[in-house]
Write a protein that holds these residues in place. Structure first.
Motif, mmCIF file in Angstrom:
data_model
loop_
_atom_site.group_PDB
_atom_site.id
_atom_site.type_symbol
_atom_site.label_atom_id
_atom_site.label_comp_id
_atom_site.label_asym_id
_atom_site.label_seq_id
_atom_site.Cartn_x
_atom_site.Cartn_y
_atom_site.Cartn_z
ATOM 1 N N UNK A 142 0.838 -1.190 0.000
ATOM 2 C CA UNK A 142 0.000 0.000 0.000
ATOM 3 C C UNK A 142 0.879 1.248 0.000
ATOM 4 N N UNK A 143 0.278 2.372 -0.358
ATOM 5 C CA UNK A 143 0.992 3.637 -0.385
ATOM 6 C C UNK A 143 1.540 3.948 1.014
ATOM 7 N N UNK A 144 2.792 4.426 1.167
ATOM 8 C CA UNK A 144 3.721 4.902 0.135
ATOM 9 C C UNK A 144 4.607 3.838 -0.474
ATOM 10 N N UNK A 145 4.331 2.559 -0.194
ATOM 11 C CA UNK A 145 5.108 1.482 -0.796
ATOM 12 C C UNK A 145 4.474 1.038 -2.104
ATOM 13 N N UNK A 146 5.002 -0.042 -2.647
ATOM 14 C CA UNK A 146 4.442 -0.600 -3.868
ATOM 15 C C UNK A 146 5.198 -0.253 -5.126
ATOM 16 N N UNK A 147 6.080 0.751 -5.085
ATOM 17 C CA UNK A 147 6.868 1.092 -6.270
ATOM 18 C C UNK A 147 8.075 0.163 -6.354
ATOM 19 N N UNK A 148 8.230 -0.474 -7.477
ATOM 20 C CA UNK A 148 9.326 -1.433 -7.674
ATOM 21 C C UNK A 148 10.573 -0.684 -8.121
ATOM 22 N N UNK A 149 11.221 0.007 -7.183
ATOM 23 C CA UNK A 149 12.307 0.925 -7.528
ATOM 24 C C UNK A 149 13.599 0.188 -7.880
ATOM 25 N N UNK A 150 14.093 -0.652 -6.967
ATOM 26 C CA UNK A 150 15.340 -1.357 -7.252
ATOM 27 C C UNK A 150 15.118 -2.508 -8.235
ATOM 28 N N UNK A 151 13.866 -2.807 -8.556
ATOM 29 C CA UNK A 151 13.560 -3.738 -9.627
ATOM 30 C C UNK A 151 13.452 -3.041 -10.965
ATOM 31 N N UNK A 152 13.810 -1.754 -10.993
ATOM 32 C CA UNK A 152 13.843 -0.958 -12.221
ATOM 33 C C UNK A 152 15.304 -0.744 -12.587
ATOM 34 N N UNK A 153 15.716 -1.256 -13.725
ATOM 35 C CA UNK A 153 17.134 -1.223 -14.080
ATOM 36 C C UNK A 153 17.647 0.201 -14.274
ATOM 37 N N UNK A 154 16.769 1.150 -14.578
ATOM 38 C CA UNK A 154 17.206 2.540 -14.721
ATOM 39 C C UNK A 154 17.675 3.093 -13.374
ATOM 40 N N UNK A 155 16.992 2.732 -12.303
ATOM 41 C CA UNK A 155 17.374 3.199 -10.964
ATOM 42 C C UNK A 155 18.702 2.583 -10.544
#
Length: 380
Positions: A215-228
C-alpha cells in the motif's frame, strides 16, 4: 508472545490476500475475460512496471493521480493523470488544441502518454511526468534524510548518550557498515568516502523495503527498475574514477605484467579498460535481478490461486493455502534479501573505490623491507 506471533501472521496473510484479490478483480469484470483466463503476464508486468498513478490500497480500479508533465507539439502541458484515466471523457484529455491519452496495450507506446494528432498517436517530445517510480524515489530520499538526521539530531541534543528505539537501530546499522566494511577497506581514507557509501546503503535499503509494502507509500518497484540501479552504479563509477590516484590509472594503461602482454598488442590494457565498465554493469544487474526476481516470485505464487480457480473449489482452496504460505515465506525472505543486497552493493562499491585509491606505496615499502631483510641476512 505466542498470541502476538499468531496476530502478526494473520495480518500478513490478510495483507497479502486482499491485494491479490484486487489484482484478479481487474481481470474478472466481464465474462469474456473470465473465459479467456487470467492474463498472468500482463498482471506481472503491470505491477512490476511504472505508471502515471498509484494504486489505491485494496482497490485496483482506482488510482491516486500524479502530475503529467509533457512537451507536446504546441508547447508545455501540465495536468493530472486522472484526466487521461477517467471514463467520463473516454480517457482523452483536451488541453487547448492538444489531445492526450495513455496508449493502450495494442499500441507501440503501451502505457505511455501520447498526443493525438490527426487521429494518430504521437509520443510527446519530452515527458518528465512524476510517475509512480519517480514519486517513490522522492519518498525514499526523504526517508533516507530523516533517518540519518534523526541520529545527528539525537547526538546534538543528548551528546554521547546512547540513542533508543528506531534511532538506536539506525545508529547500530551505521556503526556496523562503517566499522565492518568501510573502515577496514579504505583505512585512512574511510572518512572521505563514508558519507557517500552510507547514503547509498540506506537509500537502497529503504527502496527495497518500500517495494515490499503493498500500500501507499510502498508498492513502487524501484530497485527492480534497471534505470534506478544503473544510476546508482554510475554514481559509484564516477566516484571511483574521478577520485582515483595516478597509480590506479598507471595500472590501467601500463599494468605491471610481462611486456608481451602489452606489446605489440595491448591485451592487458584493453582488459583493464573493459573492467572499468564491467564493474558498474555488475552492480546494476546484481541489484536489479535479485530484487526483480523476489517481486516476481511473490506475484506468481499469488496468481496461482486464480490460475487454478477453474479446477473447482477443492483445488482452489488447497492452492490458495499453499500459495499464501509460500508467498508470506518469500516476503520474509525478501526482507532479509533487501538488507543483503544493500550491504553487497555498498561492499562492492567500497572495494571498487578502494582499488582506485591504491598509490603503490605499500609495494615499495614491501620491496624495501625485503631488501633490508636480505642485507641483514648477508651481514650475518
Amino acid at each position: 508472545m505466542i498470541r502476538q506471533l499468531f496476530t502478526t501472521i494473520a495480518l500478513a496473510l490478510i495483507a497479502l490476500l486482499l491485494p491479490s484479490t484486487a489484482l484478479a478483480s481487474g481481470h474478472d469484470g466481464d465474462n469474456t475475460e473470465a473465459k479467456e483466463g487470467v492474463d498472468a503476464q500482463g498482471i506481472i508486468f503491470d505491477h512490476l512496471g511504472d505508471g502515471y498513478g498509484w494504486e489505491v490500497p485494496f482497490n485496483h480500479h482506482k488510482r491516486i493521480p500524479l502530475p503529467v508533465i509533457v512537451w507536446g507539439s504546441d508547447g508545455l502541458h501540465v495536468f493530472s493523470s486522472s484526466r487521461v484515466t477517467g471514463s467520463a471523457n473516454g480517457g482523452v484529455w483536451r488541453d487547448g488544441n492538444a489531445e492526450f491519452k495513455i496508449a493502450g496495450k495494442d499500441s507501440k507506446y503501451k502505457g505511455k502518454v501520447v498526443e493525438i494528432i490527426d487521429g494518430k498517436e504521437v509520443k510527446p517530445v519530452i515527458d518528465i511526468s512524476i510517475t509512480k517510480n519517480v514519486c517513490g524515489v522522492f519518498i525514499a530520499v526523504l526517508l533516507t534524510i530523516w533517518s540519518i538526521l534523526s541520529v545527528a539530531r539525537w547526538h546534538k541534543t543528548q551528546g554521547m548518550k546512547a540513542p533508543r528505539r528506531m534511532t538506536g537501530a539506525i545508529e547500530f546499522v551505521i556503526i556496523f557498515i562503517y566499522d565492518g566494511v568501510i573502515k577496514p577497506t579504505l583505512k585512512q581514507k574511510a572518512d572521505k568516502f563514508a558519507p557517500y557509501l552510507l547514503t547509498v546503503f540506506f537509500f537502497i535499503l529503504i527502496m527495497n523495503l518500500l517495494g515490499l509494502i503493498v500500500i501507499f507509500p510502498g508498492g513502487a518497484n524501484l530497485t527492480g527498475n534497471i534505470a534506478v540501479t544503473l544510476v546508482l552504479a554510475l554514481f559509484t563509477f564516477f566516484v571511483t574514477n574521478i577520485f582515483a590516484t595516478k597509480h590506479y590509472w598507471k595500472e590501467i594503461f601500463n599494468p605491471d605484467v610481462p611486456w608481451w602482454l602489452k606489446y605489440p598488442l595491448p591485451i592487458m590494457p584493453l582488459i583493464e579498460i573493459v573492467s572499468i565498465f564491467t564493474k558498474p554493469a555488475a552492480l546494476t544487474v546484481r541489484l536489479f535481478a535479485n530484487m526483480m526476481g523476489g517481486h516476481m516470485i511473490v506475484i506468481v505464487l499469488t496468481l496461482l490461486i486464480f490460475i487454478f480457480a477453474a479446477m473447482g473449489p477443492a483445488v482452489t482452496g488447497a492452492t490458495a493455502v499453499v500459495s499464501i504460505m509460500f508467498s508470506v515465506f518469500m516476503l520474509l525472505i525478501d526482507v532479509l534479501v533487501s538488507f543483503i543486497q544493500a550491504y553487497v552493493f555498498t561492499m562492492l562499491s567500497t572495494l571498487f573505490i578502494a582499488l582506485g585509491q591504491e598509490d603503490g606505496h605499500h609495494e615499495k615499502d614491501h620491496h624495501a623491507d625485503e631488501a633490508k631483510a636480505a642485507a641483514v641476512t648477508d651481514a650475518k
